[in-house]
Design a protein around this motif. Sequence first.
Motif, PDB file in Angstrom:
ATOM      1  N   UNK A 147      44.887  49.566  55.727  1.00 10.73           N
ATOM      2  CA  UNK A 147      44.561  49.133  54.363  1.00 10.73           C
ATOM      3  C   UNK A 147      43.466  50.050  53.826  1.00 10.73           C
ATOM      4  N   UNK A 148      43.715  50.618  52.666  1.00 15.76           N
ATOM      5  CA  UNK A 148      42.739  51.510  52.035  1.00 15.76           C
ATOM      6  C   UNK A 148      41.907  50.689  51.055  1.00 15.76           C
TER       7      UNK A 148
ATOM      8  N   UNK B 114      49.799  52.671  46.278  1.00 12.78           N
ATOM      9  CA  UNK B 114      49.481  51.421  46.975  1.00 12.78           C
ATOM     10  C   UNK B 114      50.703  50.873  47.695  1.00 12.78           C
ATOM     11  N   UNK B 115      50.452  50.339  48.860  1.00 11.35           N
ATOM     12  CA  UNK B 115      51.516  49.701  49.630  1.00 11.35           C
ATOM     13  C   UNK B 115      51.688  48.259  49.162  1.00 11.35           C
TER      14      UNK B 115
ATOM     15  N   UNK C 130      44.070  60.395  35.812  1.00  9.66           N
ATOM     16  CA  UNK C 130      45.342  60.742  36.463  1.00  9.66           C
ATOM     17  C   UNK C 130      45.251  60.483  37.967  1.00  9.66           C
ATOM     18  N   UNK C 131      44.102  60.802  38.551  1.00  8.17           N
ATOM     19  CA  UNK C 131      43.922  60.590  39.993  1.00  8.17           C
ATOM     20  C   UNK C 131      43.936  59.100  40.334  1.00  8.17           C
ATOM     21  N   UNK C 132      43.299  58.284  39.509  1.00 10.56           N
ATOM     22  CA  UNK C 132      43.308  56.836  39.755  1.00 10.56           C
ATOM     23  C   UNK C 132      44.714  56.272  39.620  1.00 10.56           C
ATOM     24  N   UNK C 133      45.444  56.734  38.622  1.00 13.37           N
ATOM     25  CA  UNK C 133      46.811  56.250  38.448  1.00 13.37           C
ATOM     26  C   UNK C 133      47.668  56.635  39.656  1.00 13.37           C
ATOM     27  N   UNK C 134      47.511  57.857  40.123  1.00 14.88           N
ATOM     28  CA  UNK C 134      48.269  58.297  41.300  1.00 14.88           C
ATOM     29  C   UNK C 134      47.884  57.470  42.520  1.00 14.88           C
ATOM     30  N   UNK C 135      46.596  57.183  42.663  1.00 11.07           N
ATOM     31  CA  UNK C 135      46.141  56.367  43.787  1.00 11.07           C
ATOM     32  C   UNK C 135      46.724  54.957  43.699  1.00 11.07           C
ATOM     33  N   UNK C 136      46.721  54.377  42.508  1.00 10.03           N
ATOM     34  CA  UNK C 136      47.291  53.040  42.328  1.00 10.03           C
ATOM     35  C   UNK C 136      48.784  53.038  42.644  1.00 10.03           C
ATOM     36  N   UNK C 137      49.475  54.067  42.207  1.00 14.18           N
ATOM     37  CA  UNK C 137      50.912  54.152  42.479  1.00 14.18           C
ATOM     38  C   UNK C 137      51.214  54.369  43.964  1.00 14.18           C
TER      39      UNK C 137
ATOM     40  N   UNK D  62      42.626  49.028  47.198  1.00 10.54           N
ATOM     41  CA  UNK D  62      42.542  47.591  46.899  1.00 10.54           C
ATOM     42  C   UNK D  62      41.488  47.353  45.820  1.00 10.54           C
ATOM     43  N   UNK D  63      40.355  48.023  45.930  1.00  8.56           N
ATOM     44  CA  UNK D  63      39.293  47.878  44.930  1.00  8.56           C
ATOM     45  C   UNK D  63      39.783  48.315  43.555  1.00  8.56           C
TER      46      UNK D  63
END
Length: 127
Positions: free
Chosen positions: A6-7, A47-48, A38-45, A11-12
């Motif tokens: 879990x990252x 997500x497991x 863009x980086x946050x959106x990629x990180x959110x996408x 999650x945050x």
Amino acid sequence: MTHRNIRLDVVTLLCDADFRRRPDTNRWSHRDGRPFSKAEQALAFSATREEFMIAADQINREVDYHREYEEAVEALPKLLLPYLAQVPDGSTVSDVLPQMSDEDRAAYDRLRDILAPDGYLFAPTDE
């Protein structure tokens, strides 16, 4: 859930997300309205399913907490006012506690713990 790999940063981020796409950026945004980078959106996408489930559980706990807090804000004055009406002006809650029934004292303790878990209740004034 197994909670493996879990990252916390993901999650945050999900816990702070408004999942409606912004028309100006075509991305999600933070709860305060700032668009995801863009980086946050990629990180959110990235997500497991498990990370989404953990974030959803946390968001539900926050919603429940805020609802309980608001209900306590409404209930505390309703509980105290009848007792405060029986004591001289300038009296405090500590002056009415000995007059409370056991049931009302238990309700007061429960509300106090919700509103002031650290023991300090801040009540803004009109001044």
